[in-house]
Design a protein around this motif. Structure first.
Motif, PDB file in Angstrom:
ATOM      1  N   ASP A 196      -9.262  -4.475   8.118  1.00  0.00           N
ATOM      2  CA  ASP A 196      -7.945  -4.035   8.568  1.00  0.00           C
ATOM      3  C   ASP A 196      -7.615  -4.752   9.880  1.00  0.00           C
TER       4      ASP A 196
ATOM      5  N   HIS B 188       0.856  -1.192   0.000  1.00  0.00           N
ATOM      6  CA  HIS B 188       0.000   0.000   0.000  1.00  0.00           C
ATOM      7  C   HIS B 188       0.888   1.236   0.000  1.00  0.00           C
TER       8      HIS B 188
ATOM      9  N   GLU C 259      -0.065  -2.559   4.804  1.00  0.00           N
ATOM     10  CA  GLU C 259      -0.063  -1.141   5.159  1.00  0.00           C
ATOM     11  C   GLU C 259       0.640  -0.968   6.499  1.00  0.00           C
TER      12      GLU C 259
ATOM     13  N   HIS D  99      -6.515  -5.289   4.539  1.00  0.00           N
ATOM     14  CA  HIS D  99      -5.281  -4.612   4.924  1.00  0.00           C
ATOM     15  C   HIS D  99      -4.582  -5.467   5.972  1.00  0.00           C
TER      16      HIS D  99
ATOM     17  N   GLU E 158     -13.733   0.442   5.077  1.00  0.00           N
ATOM     18  CA  GLU E 158     -12.658  -0.013   5.961  1.00  0.00           C
ATOM     19  C   GLU E 158     -13.099  -0.084   7.421  1.00  0.00           C
TER      20      GLU E 158
ATOM     21  N   LYS F 268      -2.059  -5.399   8.545  1.00  0.00           N
ATOM     22  CA  LYS F 268      -1.371  -4.370   9.329  1.00  0.00           C
ATOM     23  C   LYS F 268      -1.156  -4.914  10.729  1.00  0.00           C
TER      24      LYS F 268
END
Length: 264
Positions: free
Chosen positions: A164, A8, A233, A191, A135, A193
């Motif tokens: 996420d 990302h 990310e 995502h 998100e 993360k």
């Protein structure tokens, strides 16, 4: 696994688009999530000719899988940006546009105002052949579990979840491993993360450096038949961002961590 593994460009917030693309490519990624977030990470100009961007991505050996275009969808300006992003992505051939209820800042979210705008955005997405990924972010979508009623209110096939794995911890205190199974069928984008843990603790370093169990996350999604993109990310400790060399190293370590788990 056949899921595209992207880097990302928001990981390179405060750095140039070229620095982001070079770092992502050199870390080993072959796919990229692009950023067009007003007032935050404005790597992609939605008004510019796309030919230069196509050549740039080809030069780095990167293929785009999604566009991050967060804007405050409770406002008219935010909706306008979302509509432009969806049209741009459809014309470019990018199938997923990620956004969130309250944009990047996510303060004072207004669910009624959001619901008043999301259908216009969904109409545009369907016309463009694009799916929206809302998100896990902010109060209204603090976790997958609290997002399900919102998705039911929206009731559109073109509106799904961009999950996420660290935001769920930051905003709700829940873990991705506990929360994911509740919404796994509504996820269009993920995502990946990491976080050192704790609600409200902004510390999103290299994957493998925190508390997120990525092996379990990938197992849950794989068992559910998830076929969408994974996007790495990193947001570190917020601004100021680390030196570019540290960002590049963190992306390389993240890519290697996921490779060790069979992804990529």
């Amino acid at each position: 696994m056949s899921n595209p593994l992207a880097g990302h460009t928001n990981t390179y917030h405060s750095y140039s688009h070229d620095e982001a693309l070079q770092g992502i490519a050199e870390a080993g990624f072959r796919y990229v999530e692009l950023s067009a977030v007003p007032g935050w990470t404005e790597h992609v100009d939605l008004d510019a000719d796309t030919g230069e961007l196509r050549r740039k991505l080809d030069g780095y050996g990167l293929s785009p899988v999604s566009l991050s275009a967060h804007s405050d969808l409770t406002t008219a300006d935010g909706l306008d940006h979302g509509l432009k992003a969806v049209r741009w992505a459809g014309e470019y051939g990018i199938p997923i546009v990620n956004t969130a209820v309250g944009g990047h800042q996510s303060a004072d979210e207004n669910e009624a105002a959001f619901l008043g705008n999301i259908h216009a955005l969904a109409d545009e997405a369907e016309a463009a052949g694009v799916v929206l990924g809302l998100e896990i972010h902010g109060d209204i979508m603090a976790s997958g579990a609290v997002t399900l009623p919102l998705l039911e209110k929206i009731g559109r096939e073109s509106v799904k979840i961009n999950y996420d794995t660290a935001n769920v911890v930051y905003y709700s205190g829940d873990s991705a491993v506990e929360d994911l199974p509740k919404v796994v069928d509504e996820i269009v984008h993920v995502h990946l993360k990491d976080t050192t843990g704790g609600k409200g603790v902004w510390d999103f370093g290299a994957l493998g450096s925190g508390v997120v169990d990525f092996a379990a996350v990938l197992r849950i999604l794989g068992d559910a038949g998830y076929e969408g993109p994974y996007s790495v990310e990193l947001e570190f400790s917020g601004e100021p961002w680390p030196p570019l060399a540290e960002v590049n190293e963190a992306m390389r370590r993240s890519y290697e961590h996921l490779r060790s788990l069979g992804l990529g």
